[in-house]
Scaffold this active site. Sequence first.
Site, PDB file in Angstrom:
ATOM      1  N   PHE A 109      -7.328  10.458  17.706  1.00 56.45           N
ATOM      2  CA  PHE A 109      -8.430  10.631  18.657  1.00 56.45           C
ATOM      3  C   PHE A 109      -7.999  10.465  20.111  1.00 56.45           C
ATOM      4  CE2 PHE A 109     -12.699  11.316  16.895  1.00 56.45           C
ATOM      5  CZ  PHE A 109     -12.303  11.580  15.598  1.00 56.45           C
ATOM      6  N   HIS A 166     -16.651   2.803   8.667  1.00 54.64           N
ATOM      7  CA  HIS A 166     -15.185   2.655   8.641  1.00 54.64           C
ATOM      8  C   HIS A 166     -14.604   3.983   9.120  1.00 54.64           C
ATOM      9  CE1 HIS A 166     -11.235   1.348   6.790  1.00 54.64           C
ATOM     10  NE2 HIS A 166     -11.069   2.651   6.931  1.00 54.64           N
ATOM     11  N   HIS A 219     -12.644   2.905   0.216  1.00 49.58           N
ATOM     12  CA  HIS A 219     -12.590   1.941   1.336  1.00 49.58           C
ATOM     13  C   HIS A 219     -13.417   0.696   1.023  1.00 49.58           C
ATOM     14  CE1 HIS A 219     -11.940   5.469   4.374  1.00 49.58           C
ATOM     15  NE2 HIS A 219     -10.777   4.942   4.057  1.00 49.58           N
ATOM     16  N   ASN A 257     -11.530   1.163  18.335  1.00 45.55           N
ATOM     17  CA  ASN A 257     -10.896   1.453  19.631  1.00 45.55           C
ATOM     18  C   ASN A 257     -11.555   2.527  20.479  1.00 45.55           C
ATOM     19  OD1 ASN A 257      -8.474  -0.296  19.394  1.00 45.55           O
ATOM     20  ND2 ASN A 257      -8.100   0.982  17.604  1.00 45.55           N
ATOM     21  N   ARG A 280      -2.662  -2.103  -3.404  1.00 50.73           N
ATOM     22  CA  ARG A 280      -3.870  -1.337  -3.148  1.00 50.73           C
ATOM     23  C   ARG A 280      -3.836  -0.083  -4.016  1.00 50.73           C
ATOM     24  NH1 ARG A 280      -5.393   2.782   1.475  1.00 50.73           N
ATOM     25  NH2 ARG A 280      -7.636   2.858   1.153  1.00 50.73           N
ATOM     26  N   ARG A 296      -9.288  15.463   6.574  1.00 50.64           N
ATOM     27  CA  ARG A 296     -10.169  15.882   5.470  1.00 50.64           C
ATOM     28  C   ARG A 296     -11.479  16.420   6.009  1.00 50.64           C
ATOM     29  NH1 ARG A 296      -9.933  10.321   2.559  1.00 50.64           N
ATOM     30  NH2 ARG A 296      -7.718  10.060   2.962  1.00 50.64           N
ATOM     31  N   ASN A 356       0.875  -1.167   0.000  1.00 52.87           N
ATOM     32  CA  ASN A 356       0.000   0.000   0.000  1.00 52.87           C
ATOM     33  C   ASN A 356       0.912   1.216   0.000  1.00 52.87           C
ATOM     34  OD1 ASN A 356      -1.829   2.032   0.493  1.00 52.87           O
ATOM     35  ND2 ASN A 356      -2.719   1.094   2.319  1.00 52.87           N
ATOM     36  N   GLY A 396      -8.916   8.154   7.401  1.00 59.73           N
ATOM     37  CA  GLY A 396     -10.008   8.383   6.454  1.00 59.73           C
ATOM     38  C   GLY A 396     -11.254   7.750   7.051  1.00 59.73           C
ATOM     39  N   GLU A 408      -7.771  -5.134   5.579  1.00 61.41           N
ATOM     40  CA  GLU A 408      -7.718  -4.883   4.143  1.00 61.41           C
ATOM     41  C   GLU A 408      -6.622  -5.719   3.483  1.00 61.41           C
ATOM     42  OE1 GLU A 408      -7.901  -0.679   5.388  1.00 61.41           O
ATOM     43  OE2 GLU A 408      -8.844  -0.328   3.449  1.00 61.41           O
TER      44      GLU A 408
HETATM   45  P1  ADP Z   1      -5.759   4.617   8.364  1.00 63.97           P
HETATM   46  O1  ADP Z   1      -6.962   5.296   7.817  1.00 63.97           O
HETATM   47  O2  ADP Z   1      -4.508   5.411   8.249  1.00 63.97           O
HETATM   48  O3  ADP Z   1      -5.617   3.152   7.967  1.00 63.97           O
HETATM   49  P2  ADP Z   1      -6.487   3.582  10.989  1.00 63.97           P
HETATM   50  O4  ADP Z   1      -7.708   2.861  10.591  1.00 63.97           O
HETATM   51  O5  ADP Z   1      -5.320   2.787  11.438  1.00 63.97           O
HETATM   52  O6  ADP Z   1      -6.024   4.639   9.911  1.00 63.97           O
HETATM   53  O7  ADP Z   1      -6.884   4.602  12.144  1.00 63.97           O
HETATM   54  C1  ADP Z   1      -5.915   5.418  12.735  1.00 63.97           C
HETATM   55  C2  ADP Z   1      -6.601   6.297  13.768  1.00 63.97           C
HETATM   56  O8  ADP Z   1      -7.284   5.483  14.713  1.00 63.97           O
HETATM   57  C3  ADP Z   1      -5.655   7.132  14.595  1.00 63.97           C
HETATM   58  O9  ADP Z   1      -5.330   8.354  13.975  1.00 63.97           O
HETATM   59  C4  ADP Z   1      -6.481   7.380  15.848  1.00 63.97           C
HETATM   60  O10 ADP Z   1      -7.282   8.533  15.667  1.00 63.97           O
HETATM   61  C5  ADP Z   1      -7.398   6.184  15.931  1.00 63.97           C
HETATM   62  N1  ADP Z   1      -7.045   5.285  17.022  1.00 63.97           N
HETATM   63  C6  ADP Z   1      -6.146   4.281  17.024  1.00 63.97           C
HETATM   64  N2  ADP Z   1      -6.106   3.692  18.238  1.00 63.97           N
HETATM   65  C7  ADP Z   1      -6.992   4.327  19.015  1.00 63.97           C
HETATM   66  C8  ADP Z   1      -7.432   4.195  20.367  1.00 63.97           C
HETATM   67  N3  ADP Z   1      -6.943   3.260  21.186  1.00 63.97           N
HETATM   68  N4  ADP Z   1      -8.388   5.053  20.807  1.00 63.97           N
HETATM   69  C9  ADP Z   1      -8.909   5.993  20.002  1.00 63.97           C
HETATM   70  N5  ADP Z   1      -8.540   6.164  18.709  1.00 63.97           N
HETATM   71  C10 ADP Z   1      -7.606   5.350  18.238  1.00 63.97           C
END
Ligand code: ADP
Length: 383
Positions: free
Chosen positions: A267, A192, A164, A318, A75, A225, A11, A196, A368
């Site tokens: 977050f 999702h 996605h 999460n 990807r 975004r 990716n 993003g 993915e």
């Molecule tokens: P990407 O879109 O880059 O694949 P991910 O799906 O891995 O991103 O999501 C990344 C985001 O998930 C982080 O920027 C954060 O905001 C959030 N995140 C990851 N772990 C936690 C957690 N334990 N609690 C809250 N938010 C989380």
Amino acid sequence: MTDRRTVLVLNCGSSSLKYAVVEPDSGRELADGIVERIGEGPIHDHEAALRAAFDRLSADGLDLGALGLAAVGHRVVHGGLELYRPTVVDDAVLATLRRLAPLAPLHNPPAILGIEVARRVLPDVPHVAVFDTAYFHDLPAAAATYAIPRDLAAQWRIRRYGFHGTSHQYVSEQAAAFLGAPLESLNQIVLHLGNGASASAIVGGRPQDTSMGLTPMEGLVMGTRSGDVDPGVVMYLHRTAGMSMSDIETMLNRQSGVLGLGGEIDFRLLHQRIDAGDPDAALAYEVYIHRLRKYIGAYLALLGTTDVITFTAGVGENDAAVRRDALTGLAPLGIELDEHLNESPARSPRRISFGTSPTTVLVIPTNEELAIARACAATVTGG
Ligand code: ADP
């Protein structure tokens, strides 16, 4: 022993390369990692990044040559109108991808670069492009069509493509498996929520709508975004504030969302700021939740009956507060979240609604890489 059923999934972004070595049959991930800061220091270009990834794999004892890769899966964000099935890349496909690049100027060029480099480094393995838009190729016209003049849209291939898709498809299939129900029998909403973020409404395994459009900018508020904005904002900034189109594009893609409002992408850090009393962070969170609830409401109305709502990706998997605030107060609409289950830190697929809730709410980790690996394996074996 040679295992022909191993897939290397790549990716490729402008400054990072994510890689994973996956066994599509068992679902086992043998290795994964990310090479960052491409263009800086020793990783001066994408070829150096790929070679660094290989070095790390062999340092971990994984010899790709000895594994006998079945395919390399790439990807690719945007497949336009013509590319949607997983596609073995040859020179003609690469030419089509280059022609499509203006549709996804931030995403497709690095993916093309990644494919070129990987084909050079691994010339004897089939390279398969898997498109983020593919799952939404057959979106109903009512959902795919922008209300702009038809001729113009046709000439420039403007439609709502959705992104996605690999994740929405994988997670909706996992949701059906978790519930022990046929995919065909379920009305689903998938949220999702990662850096993003996108939502989809799915009937019997077929998406009926999704929140992203021509580009991955439409829809939900995201890490950087904006999601939905009145296009009037773009014209106004261009005409009155004197911003160039490319500055506006960068602003909407990279400087907006929760980062633009609250000063954080992540977050976990956003919550820390809110807890410390930062009003900007609090507003960013409120805007994020407000938009998310609007989309959930829209999709509940679109579906009429919703069997299951599933949260996935970094935030969705999460962040219990986001899940709670997205669905709180919706018992009259059949959504009864179990606060206790919602707070569980478990990482496996799980239910977070009461057993009696008319709509089941799930958390399902997306994967993915595995979905791409499976699509690749099926493509190269004709399965
Ligand atoms: P990407 O879109 O880059 O694949 P991910 O799906 O891995 O991103 O999501 C990344 C985001 O998930 C982080 O920027 C954060 O905001 C959030 N995140 C990851 N772990 C936690 C957690 N334990 N609690 C809250 N938010 C989380």
